[in-house]
Design a protein around this motif. Structure first.
Motif, mmCIF file in Angstrom:
data_model
loop_
_atom_site.group_PDB
_atom_site.id
_atom_site.type_symbol
_atom_site.label_atom_id
_atom_site.label_comp_id
_atom_site.label_asym_id
_atom_site.label_seq_id
_atom_site.Cartn_x
_atom_site.Cartn_y
_atom_site.Cartn_z
ATOM 1 N N LEU A 74 127.001 49.500 49.416
ATOM 2 C CA LEU A 74 127.728 49.396 48.288
ATOM 3 C C LEU A 74 126.642 49.167 47.267
ATOM 4 N N ILE A 75 126.804 50.066 46.132
ATOM 5 C CA ILE A 75 126.017 49.664 44.803
ATOM 6 C C ILE A 75 127.142 49.333 43.656
ATOM 7 N N ALA A 76 127.000 48.087 43.317
ATOM 8 C CA ALA A 76 127.690 47.557 42.201
ATOM 9 C C ALA A 76 126.919 47.408 40.943
ATOM 10 N N SER A 77 127.257 48.221 40.110
ATOM 11 C CA SER A 77 126.353 48.509 38.841
ATOM 12 C C SER A 77 127.036 48.029 37.412
ATOM 13 N N LYS A 78 126.171 47.783 36.553
ATOM 14 C CA LYS A 78 126.687 47.491 35.132
ATOM 15 C C LYS A 78 126.901 48.880 34.798
ATOM 16 N N HIS A 79 128.037 49.063 33.993
ATOM 17 C CA HIS A 79 128.474 50.375 33.350
ATOM 18 C C HIS A 79 128.680 50.276 31.804
ATOM 19 N N GLN A 80 127.608 51.116 31.091
ATOM 20 C CA GLN A 80 127.758 50.931 29.744
ATOM 21 C C GLN A 80 128.077 52.339 29.048
ATOM 22 N N SER A 81 127.660 53.395 29.767
ATOM 23 C CA SER A 81 127.880 54.607 29.169
ATOM 24 C C SER A 81 127.828 55.890 30.307
ATOM 25 N N PHE A 82 128.166 56.862 29.975
ATOM 26 C CA PHE A 82 128.005 58.016 30.817
ATOM 27 C C PHE A 82 126.572 58.124 31.128
ATOM 28 N N PHE A 83 125.537 57.745 30.492
ATOM 29 C CA PHE A 83 124.194 57.924 30.666
ATOM 30 C C PHE A 83 123.804 57.290 32.245
ATOM 31 N N ASP A 84 124.425 55.927 32.347
ATOM 32 C CA ASP A 84 124.141 55.150 33.614
ATOM 33 C C ASP A 84 124.641 55.995 34.721
ATOM 34 N N ILE A 85 125.570 56.643 34.856
ATOM 35 C CA ILE A 85 126.175 57.617 35.621
ATOM 36 C C ILE A 85 125.078 58.706 35.941
ATOM 37 N N ILE A 86 124.474 59.269 34.924
ATOM 38 C CA ILE A 86 123.474 60.066 34.852
ATOM 39 C C ILE A 86 122.418 59.895 35.721
ATOM 40 N N ALA A 157 130.570 47.593 26.241
ATOM 41 C CA ALA A 157 129.494 47.886 25.410
ATOM 42 C C ALA A 157 128.421 46.628 25.378
ATOM 43 N N PRO A 158 126.987 46.761 25.056
ATOM 44 C CA PRO A 158 126.268 45.522 25.135
ATOM 45 C C PRO A 158 126.666 44.566 24.261
ATOM 46 N N GLY A 159 126.307 43.470 24.468
ATOM 47 C CA GLY A 159 126.984 42.351 23.802
ATOM 48 C C GLY A 159 128.438 41.827 24.197
ATOM 49 N N GLU A 237 114.576 43.567 26.293
ATOM 50 C CA GLU A 237 113.444 44.532 26.241
ATOM 51 C C GLU A 237 113.713 45.801 25.350
ATOM 52 N N ALA A 238 114.984 46.126 25.457
ATOM 53 C CA ALA A 238 115.309 47.064 24.468
ATOM 54 C C ALA A 238 115.235 46.815 22.958
ATOM 55 N N GLY A 239 115.213 45.621 22.513
ATOM 56 C CA GLY A 239 115.228 45.392 21.147
ATOM 57 C C GLY A 239 116.728 44.980 20.765
ATOM 58 N N PHE A 240 117.532 44.755 21.890
ATOM 59 C CA PHE A 240 119.069 44.356 21.266
ATOM 60 C C PHE A 240 119.255 42.762 21.406
ATOM 61 N N ARG A 241 119.864 42.328 20.141
ATOM 62 C CA ARG A 241 120.169 41.067 19.930
ATOM 63 C C ARG A 241 121.652 40.968 20.076
ATOM 64 N N GLN A 242 122.168 39.794 20.461
ATOM 65 C CA GLN A 242 123.629 39.699 20.679
ATOM 66 C C GLN A 242 124.250 39.664 19.187
ATOM 67 N N GLY A 243 125.299 40.587 19.009
ATOM 68 C CA GLY A 243 125.844 40.845 17.667
ATOM 69 C C GLY A 243 125.021 41.691 16.848
ATOM 70 N N ARG A 244 123.790 42.282 17.303
ATOM 71 C CA ARG A 244 123.152 42.945 16.375
ATOM 72 C C ARG A 244 122.422 43.895 17.410
ATOM 73 N N PRO A 245 122.738 45.518 17.319
ATOM 74 C CA PRO A 245 121.771 46.052 18.218
ATOM 75 C C PRO A 245 120.467 46.401 17.562
#
Length: 245
Positions: A74-86, A157-159, A237-245
């Motif tokens: 069983l893979i239990a994954s975070k899902h944020q957009s179509f790209f993680d499926i890809i 969505a992130p955050g 690591e990607a530069g995302f900060r809570q409340g500010r991409p």
């Protein structure tokens, strides 16, 4: 001006992505009808195409960390957009997703999803929905592979914060498989909706396996802690900060 250029590049990328879906479907459908392994090849090759074109068309590189599982787990994954499926489809040998029932009727996507053994579930009342999901997975076990579930039930969505649903724990308990959690930061670059794609490095990371046999409550706590902690690290690591991409 920079935003406008990137938006136009994104529009071109998204347009070709959907055109390529139709082309891949036409090329592979005769073989996929005859053989399920060809259906797996079709979706994997399409996913690799999307990753490759994302890199050179919009500057969105993608990376897989950890070891993609190849046995029946069983893979239990975070899902944020179509790209993680890809990304998952491009590296997991026999992916089977728990998906919402309406996607079964989506052109091209729905047919291939059913051909590789994805499990459509009806999002009804909680108890009925879980029972239906377990039964659907049990009926589909003649197509073994890596069963993928998004424990939050939808793209987040992130955050944003959304509770983990117990369905992942029920599948883990009922079928006695080990679980491989997966974290991601793809939503920083590829949003849930919209055209614009940001350049950068999108990552899906396979985390240490959770062995079969834990109580459901303990499993859910462990799963959420591992996935959320790792996803927060990747987004940071990607530069995302809570409340500010």
């Amino acid at each position: 001006m920079r935003y406008t250029i990137q938006y136009l590049r994104s529009l071109a990328f998204v347009t070709q992505m959907y055109l390529a879906m139709a082309v891949f479907a036409l090329l592979y459908t005769p073989m996929a009808l005859a053989s399920r392994p060809w259906a797996y090849r079709a979706v994997r090759h399409y996913a690799l195409w999307v990753r490759w074109t994302a890199r050179w068309m919009v500057g969105l590189r993608s990376e897989v960390r950890g070891t993609p599982p190849t046995d029946e787990v069983l893979i239990a994954s975070k899902h944020q957009s179509f790209f993680d499926i890809i990304i998952l489809v491009s590296v997991v040998p026999r992916p089977r997703f728990i998906m919402k029932k309406s996607l079964k009727w989506a052109p091209v996507l729905g047919w291939y999803a059913m051909r590789i053994g994805c499990v459509p579930v009806d999002r009804g009342k909680r108890g009925k929905a879980i029972a239906g999901m377990v039964e659907a997975v049990r009926n589909g076990r003649q197509a073994p592979g890596q069963l993928i579930i998004y424990p939050q039930g939808t793209r987040v969505a992130p955050g944003a914060h959304r509770p983990y649903k117990v369905g992942a724990g029920i599948l883990y308990q009922q079928f006695g498989h080990d679980c491989v959690p997966a974290a991601t930061n793809v939503g920083v670059f590829w949003p849930r909706t919209g055209i614009y794609r940001k350049p950068g490095l999108a990552v899906v990371e396979f985390l240490p396996q959770i062995p079969a046999g834990m109580p459901v409550d303990g499993f859910m706590d462990t799963l959420e802690q591992r996935v959320e902690t790792a996803s927060d690290r990747l987004m940071d690591e990607a530069g995302f900060r809570q409340g500010r991409p």
